[in-house]
Design a protein around this motif. Structure first.
Motif, PDB file in Angstrom:
ATOM      1  N   PHE A   1       0.823  -1.199   0.000  1.00  0.00           N
ATOM      2  CA  PHE A   1       0.000   0.000   0.000  1.00  0.00           C
ATOM      3  C   PHE A   1       0.859   1.250   0.000  1.00  0.00           C
ATOM      4  O   PHE A   1       1.931   1.273   0.574  1.00  0.00           O
ATOM      5  N   ARG A   2       0.329   2.284  -0.626  1.00  0.00           N
ATOM      6  CA  ARG A   2       0.920   3.615  -0.537  1.00  0.00           C
ATOM      7  C   ARG A   2       0.016   4.415   0.396  1.00  0.00           C
ATOM      8  O   ARG A   2      -1.185   4.508   0.186  1.00  0.00           O
ATOM      9  N   VAL A   3       0.626   4.989   1.422  1.00  0.00           N
ATOM     10  CA  VAL A   3      -0.118   5.807   2.369  1.00  0.00           C
ATOM     11  C   VAL A   3      -0.366   7.164   1.723  1.00  0.00           C
ATOM     12  O   VAL A   3       0.566   7.828   1.274  1.00  0.00           O
ATOM     13  N   LEU A   4      -1.634   7.545   1.677  1.00  0.00           N
ATOM     14  CA  LEU A   4      -1.989   8.823   1.073  1.00  0.00           C
ATOM     15  C   LEU A   4      -2.150   9.924   2.102  1.00  0.00           C
ATOM     16  O   LEU A   4      -1.679  11.037   1.895  1.00  0.00           O
ATOM     17  N   ARG A   5      -2.828   9.587   3.211  1.00  0.00           N
ATOM     18  CA  ARG A   5      -3.033  10.618   4.231  1.00  0.00           C
ATOM     19  C   ARG A   5      -3.619  10.010   5.494  1.00  0.00           C
ATOM     20  O   ARG A   5      -4.231   8.953   5.454  1.00  0.00           O
ATOM     21  N   LEU A   6      -3.401  10.703   6.580  1.00  0.00           N
ATOM     22  CA  LEU A   6      -4.007  10.342   7.849  1.00  0.00           C
ATOM     23  C   LEU A   6      -5.451  10.819   7.817  1.00  0.00           C
ATOM     24  O   LEU A   6      -5.714  11.982   7.520  1.00  0.00           O
ATOM     25  N   LEU A   7      -6.383   9.940   8.107  1.00  0.00           N
ATOM     26  CA  LEU A   7      -7.797  10.321   8.151  1.00  0.00           C
ATOM     27  C   LEU A   7      -8.216  10.741   9.544  1.00  0.00           C
ATOM     28  O   LEU A   7      -9.060  11.609   9.707  1.00  0.00           O
ATOM     29  N   GLY A   8      -7.632  10.111  10.549  1.00  0.00           N
ATOM     30  CA  GLY A   8      -7.990  10.465  11.914  1.00  0.00           C
ATOM     31  C   GLY A   8      -7.331   9.545  12.907  1.00  0.00           C
ATOM     32  O   GLY A   8      -6.746   8.523  12.556  1.00  0.00           O
TER      33      GLY A   8
ATOM     34  N   GLY B   1      -7.974   8.003  17.023  1.00  0.00           N
ATOM     35  CA  GLY B   1      -8.836   7.899  18.190  1.00  0.00           C
ATOM     36  C   GLY B   1      -8.088   7.329  19.357  1.00  0.00           C
ATOM     37  O   GLY B   1      -6.849   7.306  19.369  1.00  0.00           O
ATOM     38  N   GLY B   2      -8.825   6.824  20.321  1.00  0.00           N
ATOM     39  CA  GLY B   2      -8.229   6.307  21.532  1.00  0.00           C
ATOM     40  C   GLY B   2      -7.419   5.036  21.338  1.00  0.00           C
ATOM     41  O   GLY B   2      -6.487   4.780  22.078  1.00  0.00           O
ATOM     42  N   MET B   3      -7.790   4.226  20.333  1.00  0.00           N
ATOM     43  CA  MET B   3      -7.106   2.951  20.128  1.00  0.00           C
ATOM     44  C   MET B   3      -6.230   2.907  18.899  1.00  0.00           C
ATOM     45  O   MET B   3      -5.367   2.044  18.791  1.00  0.00           O
ATOM     46  N   GLY B   4      -6.460   3.795  17.942  1.00  0.00           N
ATOM     47  CA  GLY B   4      -5.699   3.669  16.706  1.00  0.00           C
ATOM     48  C   GLY B   4      -5.751   4.880  15.813  1.00  0.00           C
ATOM     49  O   GLY B   4      -6.418   5.865  16.111  1.00  0.00           O
ATOM     50  N   ALA B   5      -5.021   4.747  14.723  1.00  0.00           N
ATOM     51  CA  ALA B   5      -5.002   5.774  13.689  1.00  0.00           C
ATOM     52  C   ALA B   5      -5.504   5.132  12.402  1.00  0.00           C
ATOM     53  O   ALA B   5      -5.279   3.941  12.162  1.00  0.00           O
ATOM     54  N   VAL B   6      -6.192   5.925  11.580  1.00  0.00           N
ATOM     55  CA  VAL B   6      -6.733   5.422  10.323  1.00  0.00           C
ATOM     56  C   VAL B   6      -6.147   6.243   9.181  1.00  0.00           C
ATOM     57  O   VAL B   6      -6.152   7.473   9.217  1.00  0.00           O
ATOM     58  N   TYR B   7      -5.631   5.520   8.180  1.00  0.00           N
ATOM     59  CA  TYR B   7      -5.000   6.132   7.025  1.00  0.00           C
ATOM     60  C   TYR B   7      -5.747   5.758   5.756  1.00  0.00           C
ATOM     61  O   TYR B   7      -6.248   4.634   5.633  1.00  0.00           O
ATOM     62  N   GLU B   8      -5.808   6.678   4.816  1.00  0.00           N
ATOM     63  CA  GLU B   8      -6.260   6.322   3.478  1.00  0.00           C
ATOM     64  C   GLU B   8      -5.046   5.761   2.752  1.00  0.00           C
ATOM     65  O   GLU B   8      -3.970   6.367   2.762  1.00  0.00           O
ATOM     66  N   VAL B   9      -5.215   4.593   2.140  1.00  0.00           N
ATOM     67  CA  VAL B   9      -4.132   3.943   1.424  1.00  0.00           C
ATOM     68  C   VAL B   9      -4.646   3.512   0.053  1.00  0.00           C
ATOM     69  O   VAL B   9      -5.848   3.414  -0.169  1.00  0.00           O
ATOM     70  N   VAL B  10      -3.711   3.280  -0.858  1.00  0.00           N
ATOM     71  CA  VAL B  10      -4.068   2.743  -2.167  1.00  0.00           C
ATOM     72  C   VAL B  10      -3.228   1.492  -2.403  1.00  0.00           C
ATOM     73  O   VAL B  10      -2.028   1.480  -2.133  1.00  0.00           O
TER      74      VAL B  10
ATOM     75  N   ARG C   1      -6.971   0.275  -5.870  1.00  0.00           N
ATOM     76  CA  ARG C   1      -8.174   0.424  -5.041  1.00  0.00           C
ATOM     77  C   ARG C   1      -7.794   1.140  -3.751  1.00  0.00           C
ATOM     78  O   ARG C   1      -6.784   0.833  -3.121  1.00  0.00           O
ATOM     79  N   ARG C   2      -8.618   2.076  -3.370  1.00  0.00           N
ATOM     80  CA  ARG C   2      -8.390   2.801  -2.122  1.00  0.00           C
ATOM     81  C   ARG C   2      -9.103   2.096  -0.988  1.00  0.00           C
ATOM     82  O   ARG C   2     -10.225   1.626  -1.147  1.00  0.00           O
ATOM     83  N   ARG C   3      -8.433   2.034   0.127  1.00  0.00           N
ATOM     84  CA  ARG C   3      -8.941   1.383   1.323  1.00  0.00           C
ATOM     85  C   ARG C   3      -8.572   2.248   2.523  1.00  0.00           C
ATOM     86  O   ARG C   3      -7.834   3.219   2.401  1.00  0.00           O
ATOM     87  N   ALA C   4      -9.052   1.851   3.665  1.00  0.00           N
ATOM     88  CA  ALA C   4      -8.649   2.473   4.919  1.00  0.00           C
ATOM     89  C   ALA C   4      -7.838   1.447   5.699  1.00  0.00           C
ATOM     90  O   ALA C   4      -8.181   0.268   5.729  1.00  0.00           O
TER      91      ALA C   4
END
Length: 122
Positions: free
Chosen positions: A19-26, A28-37, A43-46
């Motif tokens: 995956f290529r990391v595109l950006r940090l989406l957010g 929270g208390g347990m983790g971080a979510v990134y938009e990746v391709v 295909r883009r995924r989280a």
């Protein structure tokens, strides 16, 4: 395949596994979510990554695993589809899930676009 050390993923390291990391989406208390391709399919995924300082706690790893298992087995338009998850004995924890576009619930609440009464289950 998702990263073997997802918790080490940082914005200045744009390639993680397949995956290529595109950006940090957010975050929270347990983790971080990134938009990746995905590099092959485009295909883009989280990618949800459990925070590194929490991975050391077996009960929190189990909770993260339960989230993945429950989400993967519930078929609803209101729950993201889970595509992959790290193994139970992995040194870090991650999920690859459907990427949902739109306004975040946090923004709706912060900007008062959604009345609290509308957010209650009816």
């Amino acid at each position: 395949m998702p990263p073997t050390h997802a918790a080490e993923m940082v914005p200045f390291n744009p390639l993680v596994g397949e995956f290529r990391v595109l950006r940090l989406l957010g975050q929270g208390g347990m983790g971080a979510v990134y938009e990746v391709v995905h590099l092959e399919t485009q295909r883009r995924r989280a990618l949800k990554v459990m925070l590194p300082d929490l991975v050391a706690h077996p009960e929190l790893r189990a909770r993260f695993q339960l989230e993945a298992t429950v989400a993967a087995n519930v078929h609803s338009d209101h729950i993201v589809e889970v595509f992959d998850v790290s193994g139970e004995d992995a040194a870090d924890r991650w999920l690859v899930v459907e990427l949902v576009r739109g306004t975040s619930l946090r923004r709706w609440l912060d900007e008062k676009l959604l009345a609290p009464a509308m957010a209650r289950a009816g």
